[in-house]
Write a protein that holds these residues in place. Structure first.
Motif, PDB file in Angstrom:
ATOM      1  N   ALA A 224     127.164 -42.012  31.050  1.00  0.00           N
ATOM      2  CA  ALA A 224     127.199 -41.668  29.632  1.00  0.00           C
ATOM      3  C   ALA A 224     127.594 -40.211  29.460  1.00  0.00           C
ATOM      4  O   ALA A 224     127.534 -39.413  30.400  1.00  0.00           O
ATOM      5  CB  ALA A 224     125.831 -41.914  28.992  1.00  0.00           C
ATOM      6  N   SER A 225     127.996 -39.879  28.236  1.00  0.00           N
ATOM      7  CA  SER A 225     128.319 -38.501  27.883  1.00  0.00           C
ATOM      8  C   SER A 225     127.659 -38.169  26.553  1.00  0.00           C
ATOM      9  O   SER A 225     127.605 -39.006  25.645  1.00  0.00           O
ATOM     10  CB  SER A 225     129.842 -38.317  27.775  1.00  0.00           C
ATOM     11  N   LEU A 226     127.149 -36.950  26.452  1.00  0.00           N
ATOM     12  CA  LEU A 226     126.534 -36.442  25.221  1.00  0.00           C
ATOM     13  C   LEU A 226     127.333 -35.242  24.729  1.00  0.00           C
ATOM     14  O   LEU A 226     127.732 -34.392  25.522  1.00  0.00           O
ATOM     15  CB  LEU A 226     125.091 -36.010  25.476  1.00  0.00           C
ATOM     16  N   LEU A 227     127.525 -35.160  23.431  1.00  0.00           N
ATOM     17  CA  LEU A 227     128.226 -34.024  22.823  1.00  0.00           C
ATOM     18  C   LEU A 227     127.367 -33.462  21.700  1.00  0.00           C
ATOM     19  O   LEU A 227     126.993 -34.192  20.777  1.00  0.00           O
ATOM     20  CB  LEU A 227     129.587 -34.454  22.276  1.00  0.00           C
TER      21      LEU A 227
ATOM     22  N   VAL B  72     128.280 -28.349  23.342  1.00  0.00           N
ATOM     23  CA  VAL B  72     127.806 -28.616  24.699  1.00  0.00           C
ATOM     24  C   VAL B  72     128.136 -30.064  25.029  1.00  0.00           C
ATOM     25  O   VAL B  72     127.908 -30.953  24.212  1.00  0.00           O
ATOM     26  CB  VAL B  72     126.286 -28.388  24.841  1.00  0.00           C
ATOM     27  N   ILE B  73     128.688 -30.294  26.212  1.00  0.00           N
ATOM     28  CA  ILE B  73     128.999 -31.644  26.685  1.00  0.00           C
ATOM     29  C   ILE B  73     128.193 -31.898  27.955  1.00  0.00           C
ATOM     30  O   ILE B  73     128.227 -31.106  28.898  1.00  0.00           O
ATOM     31  CB  ILE B  73     130.496 -31.814  26.977  1.00  0.00           C
ATOM     32  N   VAL B  74     127.465 -33.003  27.961  1.00  0.00           N
ATOM     33  CA  VAL B  74     126.653 -33.418  29.102  1.00  0.00           C
ATOM     34  C   VAL B  74     127.194 -34.736  29.621  1.00  0.00           C
ATOM     35  O   VAL B  74     127.440 -35.658  28.838  1.00  0.00           O
ATOM     36  CB  VAL B  74     125.175 -33.604  28.700  1.00  0.00           C
ATOM     37  N   THR B  75     127.398 -34.860  30.928  1.00  0.00           N
ATOM     38  CA  THR B  75     127.770 -36.140  31.524  1.00  0.00           C
ATOM     39  C   THR B  75     126.789 -36.462  32.642  1.00  0.00           C
ATOM     40  O   THR B  75     126.322 -35.567  33.356  1.00  0.00           O
ATOM     41  CB  THR B  75     129.201 -36.126  32.090  1.00  0.00           C
ATOM     42  N   GLY B  76     126.460 -37.740  32.770  1.00  0.00           N
ATOM     43  CA  GLY B  76     125.538 -38.142  33.822  1.00  0.00           C
ATOM     44  C   GLY B  76     125.151 -39.598  33.694  1.00  0.00           C
ATOM     45  O   GLY B  76     125.717 -40.349  32.895  1.00  0.00           O
TER      46      GLY B  76
ATOM     47  N   GLY C 182     113.318 -45.860  25.572  1.00  0.00           N
ATOM     48  CA  GLY C 182     114.100 -44.640  25.742  1.00  0.00           C
ATOM     49  C   GLY C 182     114.939 -44.623  26.995  1.00  0.00           C
ATOM     50  O   GLY C 182     114.781 -45.442  27.908  1.00  0.00           O
ATOM     51  N   TYR C 183     115.843 -43.635  27.004  1.00  0.00           N
ATOM     52  CA  TYR C 183     116.714 -43.369  28.142  1.00  0.00           C
ATOM     53  C   TYR C 183     116.652 -41.892  28.484  1.00  0.00           C
ATOM     54  O   TYR C 183     116.493 -41.041  27.593  1.00  0.00           O
ATOM     55  CB  TYR C 183     118.163 -43.746  27.838  1.00  0.00           C
ATOM     56  N   LEU C 184     116.810 -41.616  29.746  1.00  0.00           N
ATOM     57  CA  LEU C 184     116.951 -40.251  30.239  1.00  0.00           C
ATOM     58  C   LEU C 184     118.353 -40.118  30.816  1.00  0.00           C
ATOM     59  O   LEU C 184     118.712 -40.843  31.750  1.00  0.00           O
ATOM     60  CB  LEU C 184     115.909 -39.962  31.327  1.00  0.00           C
ATOM     61  N   VAL C 185     119.157 -39.234  30.244  1.00  0.00           N
ATOM     62  CA  VAL C 185     120.472 -38.951  30.798  1.00  0.00           C
ATOM     63  C   VAL C 185     120.311 -37.821  31.806  1.00  0.00           C
ATOM     64  O   VAL C 185     119.986 -36.686  31.435  1.00  0.00           O
ATOM     65  CB  VAL C 185     121.483 -38.569  29.704  1.00  0.00           C
TER      66      VAL C 185
END
Length: 226
Positions: free
Chosen positions: A103-106, A116-120, A185-188
């Motif tokens: 997944a990716s978070l923006l 901020v961009i998070v991938t994991g 819930g999810y943890l990225v």
């Protein structure tokens, strides 16, 4: 044939604002060695600046066939282990993550000229953590989690409202609402976090933290060309 007959070309600055990108800078010399401290500082800045929904983030997922989807969700916690959000496990996002956990978070903090961009990888949280967060939600949101079979087709809004009313009668305030077994819930867990700070003349600052392999679990910090 529907749609526009001609291509609508936009000017370089369609809003006419002439954004100068002079609100800040991001230098390796002062940036932390790992991403979570910097994220905490930037998140605090977004809250202090009074940004609406500073914890809103765009979550991108992809199916097993590689079809991407994105939507806005709310960050509900972060720390050295990753970034948390909650959802219905029958939703499209949950179906994607069951097939493809990447997944990716923006975080689009435009007024601060930052993102901020998070991938994991996204991992399911434990039932205990799901329950702990669910109990902090307003009563109406708890009922709403039961009422909405997220992403399913319904014939109209009345179906949703009638379902909500029936459940509210079943579990009236101030009584407890049980945690749905289809919600959680999810943890990225990030393998990369990129910070972007707008700078003049399109020479923006971009620092990327990449998790290094091995038992030490350190982070490689690199500057990217804008």
């Amino acid at each position: 044939m529907g749609g526009l007959d001609t291509v609508q070309r936009l000017p370089a600055d369609p809003a006419g604002l002439r954004i100068s990108y002079e609100r800040g800078a991001l230098a390796e010399e002062t940036a932390p060695l790992e991403p979570f401290a910097l994220f905490a500082d930037w998140f605090a800045d977004a809250v202090d600046a009074g940004l609406p929904d500073p914890n809103a983030m765009v979550l991108a997922t992809a199916s097993a066939q590689g079809r991407p989807r994105n939507r806005t969700v709310l960050l509900k916690g972060f720390g050295g282990d990753g970034f948390r959000f909650f959802t219905n496990h029958t939703s499209r996002k949950a179906a994607d993550l069951a097939e493809n956990p990447w997944a990716s978070l923006l975080f689009p903090w435009h007024p601060l000229q930052r993102q901020v961009i998070v991938t994991g990888r996204a991992e399911r949280l434990s039932p205990e953590e799901d329950a702990a967060y669910f109990r902090t939600r307003p009563h109406g949101s708890q009922i709403g989690a039961w009422a909405s079979r997220q992403s399913s087709v319904i014939p109209g809004r009345r179906v949703l409202e009638e379902r909500f009313a029936a459940l509210a009668d079943r579990w009236p305030e101030p009584g407890d609402v049980p945690v749905p077994d289809f919600w959680g819930g999810y943890l990225v867990v990030p393998d990369a976090v990129e910070f972007w700070q707008g700078r003049p003349d399109r020479l923006h600052d971009r620092l990327r933290y990449t998790r290094e392999e091995g038992p030490a679990g350190g982070w490689l910090r690199e500057r990217l060309s804008p």
